[in-house]
Design a protein around this motif. Structure first.
Motif, PDB file in Angstrom:
ATOM      1  N   ASP A 324     -18.387   2.297   2.457  1.00 19.55           N
ATOM      2  CA  ASP A 324     -18.779   1.858   1.325  1.00 19.55           C
ATOM      3  C   ASP A 324     -17.641   1.620   0.107  1.00 19.55           C
ATOM      4  N   ALA A 325     -16.418   1.583   0.539  1.00 17.94           N
ATOM      5  CA  ALA A 325     -15.396   1.315  -0.445  1.00 17.94           C
ATOM      6  C   ALA A 325     -15.383  -0.011  -0.674  1.00 17.94           C
ATOM      7  N   PRO A 326     -14.986  -0.395  -2.044  1.00 17.92           N
ATOM      8  CA  PRO A 326     -14.693  -2.059  -2.272  1.00 17.92           C
ATOM      9  C   PRO A 326     -13.758  -2.668  -1.399  1.00 17.92           C
ATOM     10  N   LEU A 327     -14.135  -3.836  -1.150  1.00 20.26           N
ATOM     11  CA  LEU A 327     -13.241  -4.636  -0.327  1.00 20.26           C
ATOM     12  C   LEU A 327     -11.841  -4.747  -0.456  1.00 20.26           C
ATOM     13  N   GLU A 328     -10.820  -4.988   0.183  1.00 17.80           N
ATOM     14  CA  GLU A 328      -9.534  -4.812   0.301  1.00 17.80           C
ATOM     15  C   GLU A 328      -8.931  -6.132   0.823  1.00 17.80           C
ATOM     16  N   VAL A 329      -7.769  -6.554   0.075  1.00 13.26           N
ATOM     17  CA  VAL A 329      -6.965  -7.568   0.745  1.00 13.26           C
ATOM     18  C   VAL A 329      -5.651  -7.131   0.783  1.00 13.26           C
ATOM     19  N   HIS A 330      -4.961  -7.133   2.111  1.00 10.14           N
ATOM     20  CA  HIS A 330      -3.613  -6.718   2.329  1.00 10.14           C
ATOM     21  C   HIS A 330      -2.821  -7.632   2.690  1.00 10.14           C
TER      22      HIS A 330
END
Length: 343
Positions: A324-330
């Motif tokens: 449920d964590a915020p979407l991430e971009v790496h």
């Protein structure tokens, strides 16, 4: 005692193991699913495992997935893209890293495109109840299919190497930057007329077109007077020989050859045509495969360095544990020029 159940009607069951070990079926489940924690003594663990081995009992993955809502599978989807040594090395490291976290990596072919096919592919993936889906470049992940996967119990949906998709985490490998780095090197060597090979195999467009765009962007940043020529090429000796034969009439002094394999193909063709590398034409490749170091002249190339498989596996494990964590971009990879003798 045979490897059939006590009733002799089929494969051994957890109830057979429980009877053999003198414990409850719940204890068998705790031990064989490695969820016992401190509730089961080591002596009991050993007795349950010994009973399972004697009976030839293997837990049913589908039943376990039904109970847990997911299977422990990390599904790596891949479109119809030719794989090479770089991908093989990456896949081996990723598989080992995720195995250390208790996951099984499954490579799943994906030739679909378009929303309908994307959702159809996602339904097929969801049937396996994967814990996570890594959607490789060129695949058919869409926002709607990402949502479908999450509703089916997939804890992390991640794009790997391709463009970001709304609803999924994104692990980027910037192919445009590869072209920028190659062009900046050639511009720094004084070249103002640069050819760029674009493979005719459209399965490679996700890599080749951003690399071409990167060369053009670097040329634009350099100001006027820079020519960038797109050169579509089959990966054949005949096509390379034809390009080498007409090279003197193109007015180009340098070639960014998409990758090292195309660079090696062209360097051989240039040599057969009597053209010297780098005196008559500077050549830059990409990917830094081993053979690029063994050529004569040695090949100047762009090296794109992804993170180690273990580090990437740790990141994926964290995303799985926090669905449920915020979407991430790496941004995974860094690109740099490796200067050798060809340009």
């Amino acid at each position: 005692m045979t490897q059939r159940s006590a009733a002799g009607t089929g494969s051994p069951t957890s109830a057979d193991v429980a009877r053999r070990a003198g414990v409850s079926r719940a204890t068998v489940s705790y031990v064989l699913n490695d969820t016992a924690g401190g509730r089961v003594s080591e002596q009991t663990r050993q007795r349950v495992r010994a009973a399972a081995d004697e009976l030839g009992y293997i837990p049913h993955a589908a039943a376990r997935a039904l109970r847990a809502g997911h299977s422990g599978i990390v599904l790596l989807t891949a479109a119809d893209i030719p794989f090479g040594p770089l991908f093989n090395k990456f896949y081996a490291e990723l598989r080992a890293g995720l195995h250390a976290h208790g996951y099984t990596v499954v490579l799943y072919g994906d030739a679909g495109d378009g929303n309908d096919q994307g959702e159809s592919a996602a339904r097929a993936w969801a049937e396996l109840r994967p814990t996570a889906v890594l959607a490789g470049p060129g695949g058919s992940l869409t926002p709607r299919s990402a949502e479908l996967l999450k509703r089916s119990g997939t804890r992390a949906v991640i794009t790997l190497g391709g463009p970001p998709v709304p609803g999924a985490h994104a692990l980027l490998m910037d192919q445009r930057e590869v072209g920028v780095v190659a062009a900046e090197h050639l511009l720094g060597r004084g070249h103002r007329s640069i050819g760029v090979i674009v493979p005719t195999d459209h399965a490679l467009d996700l890599f080749s077109l951003p690399r071409l765009a990167g060369v053009r962007a670097a040329a634009d940043s350099a100001g006027g007077g820079v020519t960038v020529a797109r050169l579509d090429l089959d990966y054949t000796e005949a096509a390379a020989a034809e390009l080498a034969a007409r090279w003197p009439g193109l007015g180009l002094t340098a070639l960014f050859s998409y990758n090292d394999e195309f660079a090696m193909l062209m360097m051989s063709a240039f040599q057969d045509a009597g053209l010297r590398v780098p005196a008559d034409v500077a050549v830059v490749g990409a990917d830094d495969v081993m053979l690029s170091r063994l050529l004569r002249p040695r090949l100047t190339t762009v090296r794109q360095t992804p993170p180690g498989g273990g580090n990437l596996a740790d990141l994926i494990e964290r995303l799985i544990q926090h669905p449920d964590a915020p979407l991430e971009v790496h941004d995974l990879a860094t690109s740099r020029i490796v200067v050798r003798d060809s340009g």
